[in-house]
Write an enzyme that holds these catalytic residues in place. Sequence first.
Site, PDB file in Angstrom:
ATOM      1  N   LYS A  64      12.788 -14.563 -11.933  1.00 58.18           N
ATOM      2  CA  LYS A  64      12.477 -13.448 -12.838  1.00 58.18           C
ATOM      3  C   LYS A  64      11.430 -13.891 -13.849  1.00 58.18           C
ATOM      4  CE  LYS A  64      13.663 -10.625 -11.261  1.00 58.18           C
ATOM      5  NZ  LYS A  64      14.486 -10.507 -10.084  1.00 58.18           N
ATOM      6  N   TRP A 107      -2.999  -2.763  -1.490  1.00 58.76           N
ATOM      7  CA  TRP A 107      -2.597  -4.112  -1.890  1.00 58.76           C
ATOM      8  C   TRP A 107      -3.280  -5.030  -0.890  1.00 58.76           C
ATOM      9  CZ3 TRP A 107       0.252  -8.351  -0.028  1.00 58.76           C
ATOM     10  CH2 TRP A 107       0.720  -9.241  -0.997  1.00 58.76           C
ATOM     11  N   CYS A 165       0.823  -1.210   0.000  1.00 61.28           N
ATOM     12  CA  CYS A 165       0.000   0.000   0.000  1.00 61.28           C
ATOM     13  C   CYS A 165       0.860   1.263   0.000  1.00 61.28           C
ATOM     14  CB  CYS A 165      -0.873   0.038   1.242  1.00 61.28           C
ATOM     15  SG  CYS A 165      -1.830  -1.448   1.498  1.00 61.28           S
ATOM     16  N   GLU A 201      17.643 -17.288  -9.602  1.00 59.96           N
ATOM     17  CA  GLU A 201      17.213 -15.914  -9.871  1.00 59.96           C
ATOM     18  C   GLU A 201      16.578 -15.817 -11.275  1.00 59.96           C
ATOM     19  OE1 GLU A 201      16.604 -13.417  -8.244  1.00 59.96           O
ATOM     20  OE2 GLU A 201      16.686 -11.713  -9.587  1.00 59.96           O
ATOM     21  N   GLU A 248       7.930 -14.437 -12.246  1.00 58.38           N
ATOM     22  CA  GLU A 248       7.226 -13.273 -11.709  1.00 58.38           C
ATOM     23  C   GLU A 248       6.739 -12.312 -12.786  1.00 58.38           C
ATOM     24  OE1 GLU A 248      10.968 -10.679  -9.910  1.00 58.38           O
ATOM     25  OE2 GLU A 248       9.053 -10.447  -8.925  1.00 58.38           O
ATOM     26  N   ARG A 271       4.828   0.218  -6.138  1.00 57.02           N
ATOM     27  CA  ARG A 271       4.864  -0.580  -4.917  1.00 57.02           C
ATOM     28  C   ARG A 271       3.940  -1.790  -5.013  1.00 57.02           C
ATOM     29  NH1 ARG A 271       6.864   2.239  -0.461  1.00 57.02           N
ATOM     30  NH2 ARG A 271       5.533   1.162   1.013  1.00 57.02           N
ATOM     31  N   LYS A 302       6.129  -4.245  -4.651  1.00 54.21           N
ATOM     32  CA  LYS A 302       7.560  -3.929  -4.649  1.00 54.21           C
ATOM     33  C   LYS A 302       8.130  -3.991  -3.240  1.00 54.21           C
ATOM     34  CE  LYS A 302      11.412  -2.634  -6.513  1.00 54.21           C
ATOM     35  NZ  LYS A 302      12.142  -3.678  -7.254  1.00 54.21           N
ATOM     36  N   HIS A 306      18.147 -36.835 -10.261  1.00 51.36           N
ATOM     37  CA  HIS A 306      17.518 -37.278  -9.011  1.00 51.36           C
ATOM     38  C   HIS A 306      16.038 -36.916  -8.971  1.00 51.36           C
ATOM     39  CE1 HIS A 306      21.380 -38.504  -7.466  1.00 51.36           C
ATOM     40  NE2 HIS A 306      21.881 -37.329  -7.836  1.00 51.36           N
ATOM     41  N   ASN A 342      -1.411   1.760   5.786  1.00 52.60           N
ATOM     42  CA  ASN A 342      -0.500   0.790   5.162  1.00 52.60           C
ATOM     43  C   ASN A 342       0.034  -0.081   6.292  1.00 52.60           C
ATOM     44  OD1 ASN A 342       1.623  -0.525   3.946  1.00 52.60           O
ATOM     45  ND2 ASN A 342       2.867   1.296   3.617  1.00 52.60           N
ATOM     46  N   GLY A 343      -0.046  -1.403   6.144  1.00 54.03           N
ATOM     47  CA  GLY A 343       0.449  -2.285   7.206  1.00 54.03           C
ATOM     48  C   GLY A 343      -0.611  -3.293   7.587  1.00 54.03           C
TER      49      GLY A 343
END
Length: 612
Positions: free
Chosen positions: A489, A77, A2, A485, A492, A27, A607, A508, A101-102
Amino acid sequence: MCGIVTAIARRNIVPVLLEGLRKLEYRGYDSAGLAVLKTEGTPQLQRLRAVGRVAELAAQADATGLSAEIGIAHTRWATHGVPSERNAHPHISAGLAVVHNGIIENFEELRSGLQAKGYKFTSETDTEAIAHLLHDKLKSIPDLFDAVRATLAELVGAYAIGVLSETDPNRAIVARKGSPLLLGIGEDGYYAASDTAALLQVTRKVVYLEDGDVAELRLDGYRVTLQDGTPVERAVNISSLSADAVELGKYRHYMQKEIFEQPQALGNTLEMIAGGGGISPQLFGADAVGIFGATRRVLILACGTSYHAGLVARYWIESVAKISCTVEIASEYRYRDSVPDPETLVVVISQSGETADTLAALKFAKSLGMNKTLAICNVPESAIVRETALRFVTRAGPEIGVASTKAFTTQLAALALLTLALAKVNGRLSDEDEAMHLAHLRHLPVAVAKVLELEPEIEGWAQRFASKHHALFLGRGMHYPIALEGALKLKEISYIHAEAYPAGELKHGPLALVDKEMPVIAVAPADSLLEKLKSNLQEVKARGGELYVFADAGSEIPQSEGVHILHMPEHYGLLSPILHVVSLQLLSYHAALVKGTDVDKPRNLAKSVTVE
Ligand code: M6R
């Protein structure tokens, strides 16, 4: 996550609120809203909310001709309750509006208590409990500022909030604990926002609030107190963030811009070693020599991409500094019983410096008596940086795309410096080796720029496999975290399901997945593991898998049917992961372009992950 913007000024602040929200879009959010106070005649709150983009909210503001001198705004969010207009902020309780926010952890308890008093909830959010609680407090504490403080005293969890009240129309109240918030001092008024980028449109003069601060913004000034009402002074800073740094310029997406900014970001981060001298441990803080000298072990805590940076660093720290190193996902570490060791250097890595799990893991380590702490972070004034004994601020510049790119490579540069500093302080770095490693680091921006020139070929590869539903990434040694990584990438931003394995693990289990529908991307530098990796690639080829191999200048891997090879411009020794990851960033970026996904704001992601 948020984002909050608050404004009180001698002008119409609606465009400022909307532009601030646009700057906070990166964000991550799913709905947006604002409330303003119309102050002519009887003060009256006006609220607009929209699911989806800020542009939708702006269209509503235009259509209603909204104008005011005081207001609060928010991008949400979703945590408590689905993304919907009903759950979007601001939340209102009879003449009071609140953005938040939180996460309020005791909201269910608060909610039941307030419902018992007759308050009706119209949303599923924890925030609405704050609005009703404040309304309830105002019955016995008539001053808005004091009532906000009394409300905050009952909240358990993390918050940054903004408050407006019809009964007190000449001020906005803001507060923070655990979620970021800063004030802006403008020519014509006072502002608050979740980050500086939102306020550059009106001012560069900013005041970073600390955890537990409550502030009142008026047309003629502001004041800050602790939650108990004790007045405090917070320094006024002039932000050096340039407005250009948060503009797209000639690029199509922030992710593309940030990938191409890497030579510059690395050059800036490594500026302190640009001169001819040796590595100075004081780059990490005045007490670095003492702390590094007493370090027997390193524990790295981080999340996501930052965790991958830590995994690469483990190879460096153990092989160069000869210090045992473990790397742990912060959200796991904070909840497990571990054996604390005061001789351990705890390193937290975070682009934003606000990641709730990383911050909590750091605090947990400190609570166990591990006080030798170091933050590697891209935001100098962030919560994580304020919690550690030592710090290294990467100079990547603002990273707006949700996918971390330049933050990652600059974290790796910082970790390479840390490796050398630890080795030097502990007598494990010869002058010759130090000079050699530093020369490599100084050349890094040029080396990365050469990798970026491979973009056309990588784009061609991306076209080929963007239609696939799955992909496998392979690497060995310090390039296994680079495979991780690369897979992160790809998933996402292109939503292609991707997994990474150390290539030796293939037989395996994951080899069972390999067929012509499963592209296999291999990171194949010319290092001591190359021959082993080649055998692993043969295993893929023999099962009809299509291979995309990122090899080095010197790697002899023959191109053949189903085996595509791209040679990196040079082999880069210990720092090779920094070059290889750049090609994987480009691959994901172009795969996402082909798929037409929202590159900078991938679905469901944020973000700054300021909640658990
Ligand atoms: O701000 P941080 O570095 O602490 O963030 C940690 C992760 O949320 C972050 O790296 C995330 O994995 C990236 N979006 C991946 O590109």
